[in-house]
Design an enzyme around this catalytic site. Structure first.
Site, mmCIF file in Angstrom:
data_model
loop_
_atom_site.group_PDB
_atom_site.id
_atom_site.type_symbol
_atom_site.label_atom_id
_atom_site.label_comp_id
_atom_site.label_asym_id
_atom_site.label_seq_id
_atom_site.Cartn_x
_atom_site.Cartn_y
_atom_site.Cartn_z
ATOM 1 N N SER A 144 0.837 -1.201 0.000
ATOM 2 C CA SER A 144 0.000 0.000 0.000
ATOM 3 C C SER A 144 0.869 1.247 0.000
ATOM 4 O O SER A 144 1.992 1.236 0.532
ATOM 5 C CB SER A 144 -0.899 0.017 1.242
ATOM 6 O OG SER A 144 -1.575 1.256 1.362
ATOM 7 N N TYR A 156 -2.144 -0.508 10.486
ATOM 8 C CA TYR A 156 -2.245 -1.012 9.109
ATOM 9 C C TYR A 156 -1.000 -0.645 8.305
ATOM 10 O O TYR A 156 -0.432 -1.486 7.597
ATOM 11 C CB TYR A 156 -3.492 -0.421 8.452
ATOM 12 C CG TYR A 156 -3.663 -0.790 6.998
ATOM 13 C CD1 TYR A 156 -4.092 -2.058 6.630
ATOM 14 C CD2 TYR A 156 -3.395 0.130 5.984
ATOM 15 C CE1 TYR A 156 -4.262 -2.406 5.297
ATOM 16 C CE2 TYR A 156 -3.564 -0.192 4.653
ATOM 17 C CZ TYR A 156 -3.999 -1.472 4.314
ATOM 18 O OH TYR A 156 -4.150 -1.804 2.996
#
Length: 257
Positions: A144, A156
């Site tokens: 990501s 995350y």
């Protein structure tokens, strides 16, 4: 088309979104694709049916990740579907995010679950896959953009940073087997994780102004990049992380009228 004919692939988290786009594209290139899902069987069945309707080959494999025995369950299903064939391509795509897991509000359970699914699972899935993968295989991890721009979802982001490190380390270790390992890092993409792109038009407009190509990514944009790394065209590329984000944050946002 067809450059993955006679290859096999496992795509985790392949029932929806980016994972579905990856599975669909690999199947269109000729691969037999194992469509992994955690709980949404109807979505996985839809993905398999779409692939088969388009003339491809696929089967679904259920395994909840981040729980004891997850890798055993996954590879039992994979072995049944492959029916003795080796594995050629592994795409570690499955992940979860807890938007409340910021430095202020994250709980130990939030932290442990995200690391279990986003880091531990791909590590041990890869470990097991290497036992059934042919030399010259391909491993692609889906990371990501939050690994290089700041986000409140700290936990995350940490898990995705770990995945980037895993890719570089594996690339060095697996070179003697001719197995390439690369990482695809999506930018802001129109998936269920980003439904606000549809529900918050002003916020979406602000995002598009930060992207050189002026839009959010689509799952197919990511699937195409993964298919490249899975192909023979990427045979001399390993240990790389490629940002697939349309030119996100290349400079100050453009003035808008």
């Amino acid at each position: 088309m067809g450059n993955l004919t006679d290859r096999t692939a496992l795509v985790t988290g392949a029932s929806r979104g980016i994972g579905r786009a990856i599975a669909t594209r690999l199947a269109a290139e000729g691969a037999l694709v194992a469509v992994h899902y955690g709980s949404n069987q109807s979505a996985a069945d839809e993905t398999v049916a779409a692939i088969r309707d388009a003339g491809g080959q696929a089967f679904a494999v259920r395994a909840e990740l981040g729980v004891p025995g997850d890798v055993d369950t996954l590879f039992d299903g994979l072995a049944a579907g492959l029916d003795g064939r080796p594995l050629d391509i592994l795409v570690n795509n499955a992940a979860t995010i807890a938007y409340a897991a910021t430095i202020d509000t994250a709980t130990p359970d939030d932290f442990d679950r995200q690391f279990a699914i986003n880091v531990r699972a791909p590590f041990f899935i890869t470990q097991r896959a290497l036992g059934v993968m042919r030399d010259g295989g391909r491993i692609i991890n889906v990371s990501s953009g939050v690994t290089w721009f700041a986000t409140p979802e700290t936990v995350y982001a940490m898990t995705k940073g770990a995945l980037n490190v895993l890719g570089r380390s594996l690339a060095q270790q697996l070179g003697p087997r001719g197995i390439t390992v690369n990482t695809v890092s999506p930018g802001i993409t129109a998936t269920e994780m980003n439904t606000w792109l549809d529900t918050e038009p002003e916020r979406a407009r602000q995002v598009y102004a930060m992207v050189a190509l002026g839009r959010a990514g689509q799952p197919a944009d990511i699937g195409d990049a993964v298919a490249f790394f899975a192909s023979d065209d990427a045979r001399w590329i390993t240990g790389e992380t490629v940002e697939v984000n349309g030119g996100l944050l290349l400079g100050p946002p453009r003035p808008t009228n």
